[in-house]
Structure formats: C-alpha cells, structure tokens
Design an enzyme around this catalytic site. Structure first.
Site, PDB file in Angstrom:
ATOM      1  N   SER A   8      27.388  40.066   0.601  1.00  0.00           N
ATOM      2  CA  SER A   8      26.904  40.061   1.987  1.00  0.00           C
ATOM      3  C   SER A   8      27.624  38.957   2.737  1.00  0.00           C
ATOM      4  O   SER A   8      28.005  37.941   2.160  1.00  0.00           O
ATOM      5  CB  SER A   8      25.386  39.835   2.050  1.00  0.00           C
ATOM      6  OG  SER A   8      25.060  38.507   1.682  1.00  0.00           O
ATOM      7  N   CYS A   9      27.839  39.175   4.043  1.00  0.00           N
ATOM      8  CA  CYS A   9      28.459  38.176   4.905  1.00  0.00           C
ATOM      9  C   CYS A   9      27.593  38.016   6.148  1.00  0.00           C
ATOM     10  O   CYS A   9      26.705  38.836   6.388  1.00  0.00           O
ATOM     11  CB  CYS A   9      29.885  38.580   5.279  1.00  0.00           C
ATOM     12  SG  CYS A   9      30.002  40.043   6.313  1.00  0.00           S
ATOM     13  N   PRO A  10      27.810  36.982   6.944  1.00  0.00           N
ATOM     14  CA  PRO A  10      26.933  36.731   8.093  1.00  0.00           C
ATOM     15  C   PRO A  10      26.791  37.899   9.053  1.00  0.00           C
ATOM     16  O   PRO A  10      25.707  38.150   9.564  1.00  0.00           O
ATOM     17  CB  PRO A  10      27.579  35.521   8.772  1.00  0.00           C
ATOM     18  CG  PRO A  10      28.236  34.778   7.660  1.00  0.00           C
ATOM     19  CD  PRO A  10      28.751  35.856   6.741  1.00  0.00           C
ATOM     20  N   GLY A  12      27.657  41.093   8.217  1.00  0.00           N
ATOM     21  CA  GLY A  12      27.339  42.303   7.456  1.00  0.00           C
ATOM     22  C   GLY A  12      28.301  43.444   7.717  1.00  0.00           C
ATOM     23  O   GLY A  12      27.927  44.614   7.599  1.00  0.00           O
ATOM     24  N   THR A  16      31.618  41.948   3.667  1.00  0.00           N
ATOM     25  CA  THR A  16      30.649  42.496   2.718  1.00  0.00           C
ATOM     26  C   THR A  16      31.297  43.580   1.860  1.00  0.00           C
ATOM     27  O   THR A  16      31.172  43.589   0.628  1.00  0.00           O
ATOM     28  CB  THR A  16      29.446  43.084   3.468  1.00  0.00           C
ATOM     29  OG1 THR A  16      28.805  42.041   4.210  1.00  0.00           O
ATOM     30  CG2 THR A  16      28.440  43.714   2.512  1.00  0.00           C
TER      31      THR A  16
END
Length: 503
Positions: A8-10, A12, A16
């Site tokens: 997951s990344c900030p 999304g 991700t």
C-alpha cells in the site's frame, strides 16, 4: 518457500500495484511463490485465510498501516516501505527468507490489534523532516479523491452547460443560476438543470478539500483525537478565506494540540470522558480561536496575494512557471517534489470565481501534461532502441504507454531505479519542455486527473497533445543518447559485457 505480502502507498494508486508486481516477479526469480494483497484506493483484494495459513512468511511493503494485520500474526514478518518493494524487491525477498530461517521470536505469536480507524503510517523513530512529510502525505492522500471527484464533476458541469446554453457562455450562465431553485424544481429532461446539478455536486465535494486535508494531517500526528479539531480548523480556515495554506497550518496546530492534551495525567474518574469530551472540546476551542482570531487574517491576505500574483502573470512569466512546475513533476516521479507541484495545482482549482482562462487552470494543465512525459518517453525509448534495455524494462515499457497516458508518473520508476542518472536527467528536461509549451499555448484544464481520458475537458486539446509529444520526444532522445554512449563505452571495453547488457 511461500510468502504472502501486503502492499500500500499513501495515494493507493501506482506504487501499491508496482510493488506487488515487483515482489511477485522477484519471488518467482528466486524460486519462491509470493501472493500479494493490494490495499489500494480501489479497495482491498484480500488473500484467503487458507493461503495465509500455508505461507512460510509475511512481507509488508506499505506506507500505510496494514488493514487486518492480525490475520498474519504468528508468522515471520518483514516490514518495509512500499518504495523498497518497488526498487529492492529481490533484497526484500532475501530478507523474508532470512526471517523465516530465523523463526518467529518469542512472544510474536500474539495477534496484533486491528486498526481502529483510517489507515496511516508515520514512523515515530524517523527524523523530523521525514515525519513532517508523512503527516502531510497522510492529509494529501485522503484529500485527492475529493479533488478528483469534485474537479471532474465541475468540469463535466461546465461542458454540459456549453451544450445546454448553446455556446461558450454556458460556463458563465451556469454559475449565475440559483442552485436552490433548481433543486426545488428539478426537471429530468432539462440539460441546464443537469449542468447545475453536476456543478453543484462538484462544488460540494470541493468544499471538503481543506477540512479533509487539515483533519488527516492532524490524524497523522495525534491519531483519532486529532480528527475533530483538524476538521473544524480546516472549516474555519475556509470561513476566513485562508484556503489550503490555512488548512496546512490548522492541521499541525490541531494535531499537536490534541496530542498534548491526550497525554495529560488525569484522575481515573476523568479518563473515560477524555476522548469523547475533554480532548475534542479543548483542542477544537484552541484550534478555532487561533484560526479565526490569530492566523486566519494574515494567511487569507497571503492567499489573496498569491491569487493576485497568479492572475497577473504575463506570457513569459507563465512559461517560466510552467518550466519550473514541469521540472518538479519530472524530478522524482510521484515522490515528494512531484506531489508538491501537483498539490499546488489541484488546490488552485478550488479558487472561487475563476474565469475560463484563469492561470490556475493553465497551471493544472501544465502539471498534468508534464507528469505524463516520463513514462511515455520510457515507453517510446524501449520501442525505438530495444537493445539498450533489458527484457524486463522492455516489458515495463509496454505498460508505461497506458500508465503515462493515464497521468501516472510512477510508470517510469522501474527505469529510474535501474538507471537514475540518465532517466531522471531526461525526465527533467522533457517534462520542463512540456510544462513551458503548455503554458505558452494557453492550455487549460479544470479536471485534476485523468490524462488523455479527460481530453474533452481540456481547453486547447491540440496544444495539450503537442506539448506532451514534444516533451516525450525530447526526453526519449536524451535517454537514448545517454544510454547509447554508455553502451558504446561498454562495447569498446568488452563486447561480451555489451551483449549481456543488451540482452
């Protein structure tokens, strides 16, 4: 071995899924099976319990708190940031293998508590600069969906208004309509009413922009106690005209105030009402007072000055601004510098009373066009000079066509990770060219995202495409020339090494 992983990344979006693919490929190359759960903005594609039970180890490549973390409890775990999952997937796999070989530490079998609120991940042990960036990105990540939804609805409202009123003056007419009258007497077959509906819904979504930004910055700092004062502070910032700069300030004020109050040592009888009464009451009162009485007016004055400056920019000044913003978009391909330029552009869309050719719309067009250059350039380069790229890079180049066309700058990250000096240099120059040309040709955009898929919403779409094509060609030529020089040097030294590089 068998591994399960969560990425997951900030925001999304890109990181991700790129981390998921990188981990799967690195695992396969090392003879392991990696099953990945992506927790992106489109939702979570959950791994079934049987697969988790059969796994030897767990990999978390996430910049947000993992949802349902307790499902993976009791297994050897590697916990890294999402960028390591993209750039160092093979090394992460090695670390996971080593963790399995070491076994589960004593006491690690207990289930971790499930996350009780929205996802965020701030490293308490990181430096001040890193934590500030993580707090800001928490706010920005939750703000972007409101900006995207609101911006596209507003753009569609303006487009339909031009049809409904039979000309370009429709964008002016729709803003003059009393929306309350339309809601009270809505006519299903009336295009003018539909354009007012789209515009109104988009404006409502935009109304949440600053409160959400402020609220989730505060949440990143203080967890749940920061939400109420953060949202109220953001709304107060809007009320006094302090805009997104005020929202940034209130997010930090609310977060640190709530964090400070939550750490008070109070009698046991008072502890029960602290989270529901004392913390929100006192932190909201303080944040509201500081915003409305102390910092609101000065920040509002600064915002007005910024707006006046933007509206007063002439042709050459706009071109220079486009060049700078383009360079920022091409510098770190979805990283902090890229996000600063993007946030500057999208928050400008929320400015009230903009004309169709306002500088804010030109900035948004220049930023989006510039952000599309790097992945498209790498896709073009892998097509015209295949021997300069590895097989994996050529495959990534095929995907980069779609990623670039969709305004996902992160599509160029695999190339930058393998050859940062040449790729970033090419990206900087090409993106700068595109930003400057977009400004010079007066391209405007009222939607905050979408790439070529929102072409009907772009003012001067031909200029938009020309600016992108020019930047892509420049960037692709630079990276090809730089790689060709390197290839020729290797050839002169060792033809065998050159053949391996080309393969």
């Amino acid at each position: 071995m068998k591994f399960v992983a969560v990425t997951s990344c900030p925001t999304g979006i890109a990181h991700t899924y790129m981390a998921a693919e990188a981990l799967e490929q690195a695992g396969k190359a090392a003879g392991h099976v990696v099953t990945v759960e992506t927790q992106g903005s489109a939702g979570t594609d959950m791994i079934d319990d049987a697969t988790i039970a059969a796994a030897d180890g767990v990999i978390f490549a996430a910049d947000l708190e993992v949802k349902g973390r307790e499902r993976f409890a009791g297994k050897p775990t590697v916990d890294v940031g999402v960028k390591r999952g993209v750039h160092e997937a093979a090394k992460v796999i090695e670390e996971a293998v080593a963790a399995v070989e070491r076994g589960v530490p004593a006491g690690a079998a207990a289930a971790a508590p499930a996350a009780s609120g929205p996802s965020t991940k701030v490293d308490a042990n990181a430096g001040v600069g890193t934590r500030v960036r993580q707090w800001l990105m928490t706010g920005v990540s939750y703000m972007i969906p409101f900006v995207a939804a609101g911006g596209i609805l507003i753009a569609l409202g303006f487009m339909l208004a031009n049809v409904a009123w039979g000309g370009a003056e429709g964008a002016i007419e729709v803003t003059a309509v009393n929306q309350a009258d339309v809601w009270a007497h809505f006519e299903w077959g009336n295009l003018q009413h539909w354009s007012v509906l789209l515009l109104g819904a988009g404006q409502i979504a935009f109304g949440f922009l600053v409160p959400v930004l402020s609220g989730f910055i505060a949440y990143g700092i203080a967890d749940r106690p920061g939400l109420v004062p953060g949202f109220v502070g953001g709304a107060a910032s809007v009320a006094v005209g302090a805009g997104f700069l005020g929202g940034l300030a209130t997010g930090f004020i609310a977060g640190f105030t709530a964090l400070w109050i939550s750490r008070w040592k109070v009698p046991k009888g008072v502890r029960g009402i602290m989270p529901v009464v004392v913390i929100p009451l006192l932190s909201t009162l303080f944040t509201g007072f500081v915003t409305l009485v102390v910092i609101g007016a000065p920040i509002a004055g600064l915002m007005n000055s910024l707006e006046s400056w933007l509206n007063g920019l002439g042709g050459n000044q706009l071109v220079l601004l486009g060049l700078i913003l383009g360079a920022m978009m091409g510098f770190d391909l979805g990283g902090p510098v890229n996000k600063v330029a993007y946030t500057f552009a999208v928050t400008g869309l929320a400015t009230q009373g903009l004309t169709a050719d306002a500088a804010q719309y030109k900035i948004m067009a220049a930023v989006m066009a510039s952000g599309m250059v790097a992945p498209l350039a790498m896709a073009l380069a892998t097509t015209i000079r295949k021997r300069l790229f590895t097989e994996a890079e050529r495959e990534n180049g095929k995907a980069a066509w779609l990623l670039g066309a969709s305004f996902i700058s992160e599509g160029a990250i695999p190339f930058a990770a393998a050859d940062p000096l040449r790729v970033i240099a090419a990206s900087l120059v090409g993106s700068s060219v595109t930003g400057a040309l977009s400004m010079a040709m007066g391209v405007t955009l009222v939607a905050p995202h979408g790439g070529v898929w929102v072409l009907p919403l772009i003012g001067n779409p031909l200029g938009f495409l020309v600016s992108i094509v020019a930047g892509v060609i420049v960037s692709a030529l630079i990276v090809v020339v730089l790689k060709e020089i390197r290839y020729n040097k290797i050839t002169a030294t060792s033809p065998t090494d050159a053949a391996v590089t080309a393969a």
